[in-house]
Design a protein around this motif. Structure first.
Motif, PDB file in Angstrom:
ATOM      1  N   LYS A 184      42.209  41.892  35.108  1.00 57.65           N
ATOM      2  CA  LYS A 184      41.598  41.029  34.669  1.00 57.65           C
ATOM      3  C   LYS A 184      42.755  39.403  35.678  1.00 57.65           C
ATOM      4  O   LYS A 184      42.373  38.370  36.328  1.00 57.65           O
ATOM      5  CB  LYS A 184      41.960  40.116  33.455  1.00 57.65           C
ATOM      6  CG  LYS A 184      40.639  40.814  32.696  1.00 57.65           C
ATOM      7  CD  LYS A 184      40.801  40.416  31.376  1.00 57.65           C
ATOM      8  CE  LYS A 184      38.859  40.751  30.277  1.00 57.65           C
ATOM      9  NZ  LYS A 184      38.960  39.988  29.159  1.00 57.65           N
ATOM     10  N   GLU A 185      44.085  40.330  35.619  1.00 57.45           N
ATOM     11  CA  GLU A 185      44.811  39.224  36.135  1.00 57.45           C
ATOM     12  C   GLU A 185      44.587  38.746  37.217  1.00 57.45           C
ATOM     13  O   GLU A 185      45.292  38.151  38.617  1.00 57.45           O
ATOM     14  CB  GLU A 185      46.163  39.244  35.377  1.00 57.45           C
ATOM     15  CG  GLU A 185      47.631  38.189  35.885  1.00 57.45           C
ATOM     16  CD  GLU A 185      48.904  38.714  36.061  1.00 57.45           C
ATOM     17  OE1 GLU A 185      50.117  37.925  35.098  1.00 57.45           O
ATOM     18  OE2 GLU A 185      49.046  39.958  34.684  1.00 57.45           O
ATOM     19  N   ARG A 186      44.680  39.851  38.071  1.00 55.62           N
ATOM     20  CA  ARG A 186      44.954  40.209  39.843  1.00 55.62           C
ATOM     21  C   ARG A 186      43.553  39.495  40.127  1.00 55.62           C
ATOM     22  O   ARG A 186      42.950  39.414  40.793  1.00 55.62           O
ATOM     23  CB  ARG A 186      44.410  42.228  39.940  1.00 55.62           C
ATOM     24  CG  ARG A 186      44.359  42.093  41.542  1.00 55.62           C
ATOM     25  CD  ARG A 186      45.633  41.295  42.071  1.00 55.62           C
ATOM     26  NE  ARG A 186      45.545  41.662  43.393  1.00 55.62           N
ATOM     27  CZ  ARG A 186      45.991  41.510  44.533  1.00 55.62           C
ATOM     28  NH1 ARG A 186      47.119  39.717  44.448  1.00 55.62           N
ATOM     29  NH2 ARG A 186      45.811  41.882  46.025  1.00 55.62           N
ATOM     30  N   GLU A 212      44.108  44.489  31.029  1.00 57.67           N
ATOM     31  CA  GLU A 212      44.754  42.721  31.446  1.00 57.67           C
ATOM     32  C   GLU A 212      45.321  42.447  32.393  1.00 57.67           C
ATOM     33  O   GLU A 212      45.288  41.731  33.179  1.00 57.67           O
ATOM     34  CB  GLU A 212      46.037  42.223  29.929  1.00 57.67           C
ATOM     35  CG  GLU A 212      45.361  42.395  28.771  1.00 57.67           C
ATOM     36  CD  GLU A 212      45.089  43.289  27.743  1.00 57.67           C
ATOM     37  OE1 GLU A 212      45.783  44.289  28.778  1.00 57.67           O
ATOM     38  OE2 GLU A 212      44.601  43.501  26.864  1.00 57.67           O
ATOM     39  N   ASP A 213      45.757  44.039  32.709  1.00 58.58           N
ATOM     40  CA  ASP A 213      46.567  43.755  34.584  1.00 58.58           C
ATOM     41  C   ASP A 213      45.183  43.586  35.656  1.00 58.58           C
ATOM     42  O   ASP A 213      45.589  42.635  36.538  1.00 58.58           O
ATOM     43  CB  ASP A 213      47.139  45.126  35.330  1.00 58.58           C
ATOM     44  CG  ASP A 213      48.342  44.375  33.983  1.00 58.58           C
ATOM     45  OD1 ASP A 213      49.036  44.401  33.611  1.00 58.58           O
ATOM     46  OD2 ASP A 213      48.506  46.225  33.746  1.00 58.58           O
ATOM     47  N   ASN A 255      43.525  36.025  39.816  1.00 56.28           N
ATOM     48  CA  ASN A 255      44.437  35.256  40.643  1.00 56.28           C
ATOM     49  C   ASN A 255      43.846  35.482  41.815  1.00 56.28           C
ATOM     50  O   ASN A 255      43.982  34.529  43.185  1.00 56.28           O
ATOM     51  CB  ASN A 255      45.268  36.426  40.986  1.00 56.28           C
ATOM     52  CG  ASN A 255      46.532  36.082  39.538  1.00 56.28           C
ATOM     53  OD1 ASN A 255      46.561  34.872  38.615  1.00 56.28           O
ATOM     54  ND2 ASN A 255      47.321  36.626  39.050  1.00 56.28           N
ATOM     55  N   HIS A 276      42.514  29.555  34.740  1.00 54.93           N
ATOM     56  CA  HIS A 276      43.589  30.297  34.774  1.00 54.93           C
ATOM     57  C   HIS A 276      44.001  31.320  33.487  1.00 54.93           C
ATOM     58  O   HIS A 276      43.666  30.964  32.220  1.00 54.93           O
ATOM     59  CB  HIS A 276      45.429  29.090  34.495  1.00 54.93           C
ATOM     60  CG  HIS A 276      46.355  30.272  34.099  1.00 54.93           C
ATOM     61  ND1 HIS A 276      46.540  30.985  35.244  1.00 54.93           N
ATOM     62  CD2 HIS A 276      47.284  30.308  33.952  1.00 54.93           C
ATOM     63  CE1 HIS A 276      47.525  31.866  35.226  1.00 54.93           C
ATOM     64  NE2 HIS A 276      48.669  31.238  33.860  1.00 54.93           N
ATOM     65  N   TYR A 277      43.589  32.604  33.751  1.00 55.36           N
ATOM     66  CA  TYR A 277      44.245  33.801  32.488  1.00 55.36           C
ATOM     67  C   TYR A 277      45.433  33.705  32.814  1.00 55.36           C
ATOM     68  O   TYR A 277      46.099  33.803  33.588  1.00 55.36           O
ATOM     69  CB  TYR A 277      43.519  34.783  33.754  1.00 55.36           C
ATOM     70  CG  TYR A 277      43.030  35.948  32.699  1.00 55.36           C
ATOM     71  CD1 TYR A 277      42.445  36.198  31.735  1.00 55.36           C
ATOM     72  CD2 TYR A 277      44.195  37.256  32.958  1.00 55.36           C
ATOM     73  CE1 TYR A 277      42.786  37.515  30.493  1.00 55.36           C
ATOM     74  CE2 TYR A 277      44.722  38.210  31.954  1.00 55.36           C
ATOM     75  CZ  TYR A 277      43.482  37.831  31.095  1.00 55.36           C
ATOM     76  OH  TYR A 277      43.636  39.330  29.784  1.00 55.36           O
ATOM     77  N   ASP A 278      46.444  33.923  31.143  1.00 54.15           N
ATOM     78  CA  ASP A 278      47.270  34.374  31.131  1.00 54.15           C
ATOM     79  C   ASP A 278      47.417  35.956  30.378  1.00 54.15           C
ATOM     80  O   ASP A 278      47.125  35.463  29.003  1.00 54.15           O
ATOM     81  CB  ASP A 278      47.511  33.347  30.040  1.00 54.15           C
ATOM     82  CG  ASP A 278      49.194  33.279  30.084  1.00 54.15           C
ATOM     83  OD1 ASP A 278      49.593  33.880  30.420  1.00 54.15           O
ATOM     84  OD2 ASP A 278      49.423  32.286  28.548  1.00 54.15           O
ATOM     85  N   ALA A 279      48.061  36.282  31.324  1.00 57.15           N
ATOM     86  CA  ALA A 279      48.477  37.227  30.614  1.00 57.15           C
ATOM     87  C   ALA A 279      48.742  38.029  29.624  1.00 57.15           C
ATOM     88  O   ALA A 279      48.628  38.855  28.486  1.00 57.15           O
ATOM     89  CB  ALA A 279      47.667  39.190  31.735  1.00 57.15           C
TER      90      ALA A 279
END
Length: 464
Positions: free
Chosen positions: A184-186, A181-182, A189, A217-220
């Motif tokens: 993907k979020e980075r 998840e980290d 973004n 928008h990815y919601d981690a």
């Protein structure tokens, strides 16, 4: 021949009887057909099993399946006189590869040299790139260093955004451990920031809807909660599953008992209303019959007394305060859509299904009103559409109930007017046009106009 045998004292050979066939076909030798004795099936063995072991000629069954039986028509090989097309062992290259590797395959000599057809399936994901100045100006983060970001972009380029593989190949010795998840979020973004800055956005993160650019928008945090819930659902014990099934069964029983109580209450109210209407009709008929049998003087006296009572009632009603519509409020609700309580995955379109308590006639009426409004009966079940579509159908059901209530009350008003005119000859009872179901021209009012006039069932009862 017989005389010679008698002179030599030689016994005569056994001669067959002379017949017509022996004279005509005497030189032909008859063929003797030797019939083989059939092998008897052992006792206790099934016929199908014995047929697999031997055939009529006592031959053993074949080791490989054969097709030597005589068919209805013998198939003939289609042999042509043309020459066979020539095949060659030709080299080819794959444009999807960057190492200029040469491979070989068979192809017809007459075919032209074409591009390797399977190269079109080698789809490459467009990965964003940035310069040193762009990173310092837009992508700088306290939680991520530039070396970690460069390593993440390099892995995304190598493994085509397969984040499970990227997480496995993450350099944990040089950088701290990161979850999927980290990562993907980075990455997303970075894509969202660069798509706002640069003019050429990436197709995997930006879509165009009606000429408007929308960024993924990815919601981690939501993804972490979702995986945690799935893990808890997977780690349930058998006792917990049995308890959940038991609770669901009890819930269904409670809902069934509630529906049964509601049905009995409605039936009781219908019986009470029928009994009230029957008593009032019987009393009116009895009064009319008695008046017909009485003498003229008695009837005139009764009419005078009735007029005096009506006059007294009018004076009493004029002294009483008039009740307003707002003082009476009756709870009235439309369709109550149940929440989805099923375990596991469920579709959002299930929220738009009408409850079982809604009758078939009301369902058809609601669908007819939706068609008159040019609204699709089964729209796309997004979150907002589900909410507003259910509210609209609930309001339509309420409006239809109010329309039916208004029609029944108007029928009662007409019945009361006829009763009043029968009791008071020469007098008419005027009904306010605001509470009628028809216009001044005698046409039926629209549904929205009826709702504006009535307002609620409590207001309708107080108006009557």
């Amino acid at each position: 021949m017989a005389d010679i045998l008698d002179i030599l004292d030689i016994e005569h050979p056994g001669a067959s009887e002379i017949t017509r066939d022996s004279i005509i076909h005497g030189d032909k030798v008859k063929k003797k057909y030797v019939t083989t004795k059939a092998v008897r099936r052992p006792e206790g063995m099934h016929r199908e099993v014995f047929a697999l072991l031997y055939n009529d000629n006592k031959d053993l069954p074949p080791l490989l399946p054969t097709d030597t039986g005589k068919a209805y028509k013998q198939t003939k090989a289609k042999l042509g006189m043309r020459k066979v097309r020539k095949w060659v062992w030709a080299p080819f290259t794959n444009p999807a590869r960057k190492d200029n590797a040469v491979f070989h395959h068979w192809k017809r000599a007459s075919d032209e040299a074409k591009e390797y057809p399977f190269a079109q399936f080698n789809k490459q994901v467009s990965i964003p790139s940035y310069s040193e100045s762009e990173y310092n100006q837009y992508l700088k983060s306290e939680d991520w260093s530039q070396a970690e970001t460069d390593h993440l972009i390099d892995l995304c380029q190598r493994f085509d955004l397969r984040f499970i593989v990227i997480h496995d190949r993450w350099d944990k010795a040089a950088f701290r451990d990161r979850s999927v998840e980290d990562l993907k979020e980075r990455y997303y973004n970075i894509c969202s920031i660069l798509s706002k800055v640069k003019t050429n956005p990436w197709s995997n993160t930006v879509t165009m809807v009606n000429g408007e650019k929308r960024i993924y928008h990815y919601d981690a945090e939501h993804e972490r909660k979702r995986k945690e819930q799935l893990k808890r659902l997977f780690d349930r014990t058998q006792e917990q599953i049995d308890e959940e099934q038991m609770l669901l069964t009890e819930l269904k029983k409670i809902e069934a008992r509630k529906r049964e109580r509601d049905r009995k209450t409605q039936d009781l109210q219908k019986l009470i209303s029928r009994a009230d209407s029957g008593n009032s009709t019987t009393n009116n008929q009895a009064n009319v019959t008695n008046e017909a049998t009485m003498p003229a003087n008695t009837v005139s006296n009764i009419v005078r007394r009735h007029d005096r009572k009506l006059h007294k009632k009018k004076l009493a009603t004029q002294q009483r305060p008039v009740r307003t519509v707002e003082t009476v409020t009756v709870e009235w609700s439309g369709i109550k859509f149940p929440e989805a309580r099923g375990t596991g995955v469920w579709l959002r379109s299930q929220r738009m299904k009408l409850p079982p308590g809604v009758g078939q006639r009301k369902t058809k009426a609601i669908e007819q009103e939706l068609r008159l409004m040019n609204i699709d009966i089964a729209p796309t079940p997004t979150e907002a559409i589900c909410k507003h579509f259910n509210e609209l159908r609930s309001d339509l059901a309420l409006a239809l109930d109010l329309k039916n209530a208004l029609a029944s009350c108007e029928f009662e008003l007409q019945a009361l007017r006829h009763q009043y005119e029968a009791l008071n000859p020469g007098k008419t009872l005027s009904i306010p046009p605001s509470i009628c179901n028809t216009n001044a021209d005698g046409e039926a009012k629209p549904l929205g106009e009826i709702i504006d006039v009535v307002g609620s069932p409590g207001a309708l009862n107080s108006t009557i």
